[in-house]
Design a protein around this motif. Structure first.
Motif, PDB file in Angstrom:
ATOM      1  N   SER A  48       0.118 -11.685  -4.687  1.00  0.00           N
ATOM      2  CA  SER A  48      -0.059 -12.196  -5.605  1.00  0.00           C
ATOM      3  C   SER A  48      -0.809 -12.789  -6.772  1.00  0.00           C
ATOM      4  O   SER A  48      -0.370 -13.338  -7.780  1.00  0.00           O
ATOM      5  CB  SER A  48       0.254 -13.468  -4.769  1.00  0.00           C
ATOM      6  N   ASN A 108       7.837  -2.687  -3.610  1.00  0.00           N
ATOM      7  CA  ASN A 108       9.060  -3.731  -4.205  1.00  0.00           C
ATOM      8  C   ASN A 108       9.416  -4.171  -2.691  1.00  0.00           C
ATOM      9  O   ASN A 108      10.112  -2.995  -1.718  1.00  0.00           O
ATOM     10  CB  ASN A 108       9.617  -3.874  -4.656  1.00  0.00           C
ATOM     11  N   ALA A 109       8.665  -4.403  -1.939  1.00  0.00           N
ATOM     12  CA  ALA A 109       9.659  -5.086  -0.255  1.00  0.00           C
ATOM     13  C   ALA A 109      10.793  -4.685  -0.332  1.00  0.00           C
ATOM     14  O   ALA A 109      11.443  -4.503   0.524  1.00  0.00           O
ATOM     15  CB  ALA A 109       8.779  -6.572   0.024  1.00  0.00           C
ATOM     16  N   ARG A 165       2.798  -3.743   4.553  1.00  0.00           N
ATOM     17  CA  ARG A 165       2.908  -4.534   4.214  1.00  0.00           C
ATOM     18  C   ARG A 165       1.596  -5.737   4.164  1.00  0.00           C
ATOM     19  O   ARG A 165       0.617  -6.044   4.481  1.00  0.00           O
ATOM     20  CB  ARG A 165       4.042  -6.515   4.360  1.00  0.00           C
ATOM     21  N   GLU A 178       3.995  -3.733  -2.348  1.00  0.00           N
ATOM     22  CA  GLU A 178       4.427  -4.870  -2.903  1.00  0.00           C
ATOM     23  C   GLU A 178       4.730  -6.252  -2.282  1.00  0.00           C
ATOM     24  O   GLU A 178       6.332  -5.546  -2.515  1.00  0.00           O
ATOM     25  CB  GLU A 178       4.585  -4.598  -4.350  1.00  0.00           C
ATOM     26  N   PRO A 179       4.493  -7.304  -2.162  1.00  0.00           N
ATOM     27  CA  PRO A 179       5.426  -8.930  -2.109  1.00  0.00           C
ATOM     28  C   PRO A 179       5.609  -9.438  -3.298  1.00  0.00           C
ATOM     29  O   PRO A 179       7.146  -9.677  -3.417  1.00  0.00           O
ATOM     30  CB  PRO A 179       4.746  -9.400  -1.599  1.00  0.00           C
ATOM     31  N   VAL A 180       5.457  -8.437  -4.388  1.00  0.00           N
ATOM     32  CA  VAL A 180       5.776  -9.483  -5.911  1.00  0.00           C
ATOM     33  C   VAL A 180       5.218  -8.215  -6.930  1.00  0.00           C
ATOM     34  O   VAL A 180       4.230  -7.185  -6.201  1.00  0.00           O
ATOM     35  CB  VAL A 180       5.047 -10.876  -5.940  1.00  0.00           C
ATOM     36  N   ALA A 195      -6.588  -8.194  -0.254  1.00  0.00           N
ATOM     37  CA  ALA A 195      -4.422  -7.778  -0.144  1.00  0.00           C
ATOM     38  C   ALA A 195      -4.316  -6.298   0.946  1.00  0.00           C
ATOM     39  O   ALA A 195      -3.657  -6.722   2.035  1.00  0.00           O
ATOM     40  CB  ALA A 195      -3.394  -7.458  -1.106  1.00  0.00           C
ATOM     41  N   VAL A 201       0.723 -11.024   1.361  1.00  0.00           N
ATOM     42  CA  VAL A 201       1.000 -11.986   0.291  1.00  0.00           C
ATOM     43  C   VAL A 201       0.509 -12.778  -0.627  1.00  0.00           C
ATOM     44  O   VAL A 201       0.608 -12.747  -1.726  1.00  0.00           O
ATOM     45  CB  VAL A 201       2.240 -12.735   1.149  1.00  0.00           C
ATOM     46  N   GLU A 202      -0.530 -13.601  -0.611  1.00  0.00           N
ATOM     47  CA  GLU A 202      -1.368 -14.169  -0.599  1.00  0.00           C
ATOM     48  C   GLU A 202      -1.879 -13.643  -1.903  1.00  0.00           C
ATOM     49  O   GLU A 202      -2.606 -13.749  -3.172  1.00  0.00           O
ATOM     50  CB  GLU A 202      -2.094 -15.837   0.054  1.00  0.00           C
TER      51      GLU A 202
END
Length: 258
Positions: A224, A42-43, A217, A66-68, A205, A220-221
């Motif tokens: 998610s 996780n970020a 990274r 992972e952004p989430v 991603a 994000v979009e």
């Protein structure tokens, strides 16, 4: 809890011989069998990961952020695609960073048994021989056989106590530790067959990923939008390519203080 918290979860706490579970996991994979690690995190944990990797013998690996959180299917796809990009014949050992394995030699022997089976196109899971009728773990039912690697008959949800006692008595059920060995190409083929929506979003991603210091990274979009699903539901319970190495390496997932 109370030591394990969202910004400092249990895998980063120095609970064992002054080391964290994450550091012990890195150490477990530091011998000649393994390439540099791909760490998927996780970020929010990026600096904990970076600091603890810096103290490891094999601390020069890739850190993918992972952004989430999207459960365990997404990181399996990230790992397979990342490894395949580096080596078309890559094998991936997918392992949680918050498990304790006391007998590392027993685990290494299990990996050695699994390698030729994974190279032959099977997804190999490591099943822990149960020491008690535990109702907190999922189980794997093995097909009959005597070899070090056994075909899997079924994955079984966490049972009630009576079923857990029956599993223990049967001798053909092991705990599902969530540790897997597979060729990157095999896993990607199984995602394409059984869960293409996860693979598609993870590919997007990775294509949109940006480097940041020592980290990569994920977009994000796209990330998610990855379905929130476990590797067990996405692949393991659907695939006909699953084998298992029963082993007893002093394993625990440390679900509680006891």
């Amino acid at each position: 809890w109370p030591l394990s918290r969202s910004l400092r979860p249990k895998q980063f706490l120095p609970l064992f011989d002054g080391e964290s579970l994450f550091q012990k996991t890195l150490r477990r994979f530091a011998d000649g069998r393994y390439a540099a690690p791909i760490v998927i995190a996780n970020a929010e944990h990026r600096f904990l990961v970076g600091e603890q990797m810096a103290t490891a013998e094999n601390g020069t690996g890739t850190i993918v952020l992972e952004p989430v959180g999207r459960n365990t299917a997404a990181p399996a796809a990230v790992a397979a695609l990342t490894a395949l990009a580096a080596d078309p014949d890559a094998l991936v050992l997918l392992a949680p960073s918050d498990h304790l394995v006391r007998d590392t030699e027993a685990f290494a022997r299990a990996v050695d048994h699994a390698i030729p089976v994974a190279r032959a196109g099977r997804i190999v899971t490591f099943g822990i021989r149960p020491s008690e009728p535990n109702t907190g773990y999922g189980y794997i039912r093995l097909e009959e056989g005597e070899g070090a690697v056994r075909p899997v008959a079924a994955f079984v949800e966490k049972p009630d106590l009576e079923r857990a006692k029956a599993f223990l008595a049967s001798g053909d059920h092991v705990w599902n530790a969530g540790i897997f060995l597979f060729s990157a190409a095999t896993m990607i083929a199984e995602f394409e067959k059984h869960c293409p929506q996860v693979l598609a979003r993870v590919r997007e991603a990775l294509a949109a990923a940006t480097p940041d210091l020592d980290f990569l990274r994920l977009g994000v979009e796209s990330f998610s939008a990855v379905p929130n699903i476990s590797i067990d539901y996405a692949i393991m319970e659907k695939s006909d390519r699953i084998s298992c190495v029963p082993t007893d390496p002093g394993w625990s997932d440390l679900g509680s203080w006891s």
